[in-house]
Design an enzyme around this catalytic site. Sequence first.
Site, PDB file in Angstrom:
ATOM      1  N   HIS A  16       0.179  21.187  30.699  1.00 49.93           N
ATOM      2  CA  HIS A  16      -0.293  20.919  31.936  1.00 49.93           C
ATOM      3  C   HIS A  16       0.770  21.073  32.998  1.00 49.93           C
ATOM      4  CE1 HIS A  16      -3.883  18.760  30.647  1.00 49.93           C
ATOM      5  NE2 HIS A  16      -3.542  18.723  29.419  1.00 49.93           N
ATOM      6  N   ASP A  20       4.577  22.521  40.736  1.00 46.58           N
ATOM      7  CA  ASP A  20       3.296  21.730  40.024  1.00 46.58           C
ATOM      8  C   ASP A  20       2.428  22.378  39.352  1.00 46.58           C
ATOM      9  OD1 ASP A  20       1.494  19.554  39.804  1.00 46.58           O
ATOM     10  OD2 ASP A  20       1.551  18.845  41.921  1.00 46.58           O
TER      11      ASP A  20
END
Length: 461
Positions: A156, A365
């Site tokens: 992720h 991110d």
Amino acid sequence: MSRLVIVSNRVTKVNHRGAQAGGLVVGLVGALKEMSGLWFGWSGDVNENPSDEPRLSSSDGISYATVDLSPRDYAEYYNGFSNAMLWPLFHYRLDLVEFHRRDYRGYRRANTRFAKILTNLLEPDDLIWVHDYHLIPLAEELRRLGVRNKIGFFLHTPFPSHQIMVALPQHREIVSALSAYDVVGFQSAIDLRTFSHYIKFETHGVFQEDKHLIRAFRHMFYADKFPIGIDTANVEAMARSREHAARAERLTESLRGRSLIIGVDRLDYSKGLVHRFRSFELFLNRNKDWRSKVVLLQIAPRTREDVAQYEEIRHELESEAGRINGAFAEVDWVPIRYLNRSFTRETLAVFYRQARVGLVTPLRDGMNLVAKEYVAAQNPTDPGVLVLSRFAGAAEQLTDSLIVNPYDEDRVAATLGRALEMSRKERRARWKATMNVIRRHDIDAWRRNFLRVLARAPFSL
Ligand code: ADP
């Protein structure tokens, strides 16, 4: 049909209304329901003598198996190697990494334990899908115990560039552990590229790009990008629901017609909040007319408070917010509303819809789901503008948002002005293009794509 087994560090049981579940959980639960699945992982509890007998339960056709952590595993595996080593490393923050061999041993120990417990719960046909950086060694440990099932892994977070990765003393162990999976999924093309560079330069492995196959560490595995999505239709519905609209009444009243810029992030150094506050300060400095007419609402609940670096970023942000508010506030206006609490997804959706600008400026991110949720929550006839960091995985997909470099505070300040003053026509055109992507690549499409590939394992050239 095979059963699906999902393994993640934390298991989130969804209550019957599913009220507090995030988009990821909603998507995974959908898959688990369809495939009468099992979700295995840490319960979230720590105790002195955790049992190796998992706690079993089931609801809505999904089985759950959870185990507790010992205080030592919590310190070394979770707070230590996962959150003080891999998290900063994978977000390109070598300056924040704390290298401790003891923590690495704890990480391996916890993964070995999870593998042993999980092995007893498996059936031969199960598809196993492991999530995130806490559990990289899990497949290797399962294989050691004789598990022959198809096992996939999804990261992720970003995968860092080769030169950052090799700063980790155990980088080879970590990447070779990834090669024990049948499928390794990344968020973006950039992560796939940095991973393939590592394979090429560090292991002399081969990446056959057209087939997505990597041969390295004597294994053949499939690697590709699978950009994660949100439960788009759900967010749209929450944002326009009349029932939920009432939740924004206090916010609307308090704004008195002022424009709202919104930021929603976990309080994490990767989210670029200090730069974000300073960019907003620059904007106020340069645009006297906008003073008293715009408010930045920054929602940032605290996380990982047992990890030292998080305390530092919290103090820094409090001081920056205080300084900027002290310099600009009027008796009836405070420029930054800084809230360290969380809200329900329904409330966030109606807040997003109120905001003229969604300011999403992480320094790094994996994807950033808030960017997608902000767009999905907009009113199609009068949508707000997404200002998005080029360092979020989402920037690869949401190319019609206003893309910024979060370190370039001058430009972010100028872009804020552009977003606040953008014509309705341009806002609608940008929103439409962005929303098309978010609808097409939602959370269901993501997990279907991943599981379709995993079902094809094993791979050969
Ligand atoms: P990360 O996984 O690093 O926290 P993402 O943006 O990818 O970042 O995902 C964050 C998720 O958590 C989103 O679904 C978002 O809606 C939710 N979230 C973030 N902040 C809050 C908050 N203050 N209250 C409730 N949910 C939040």
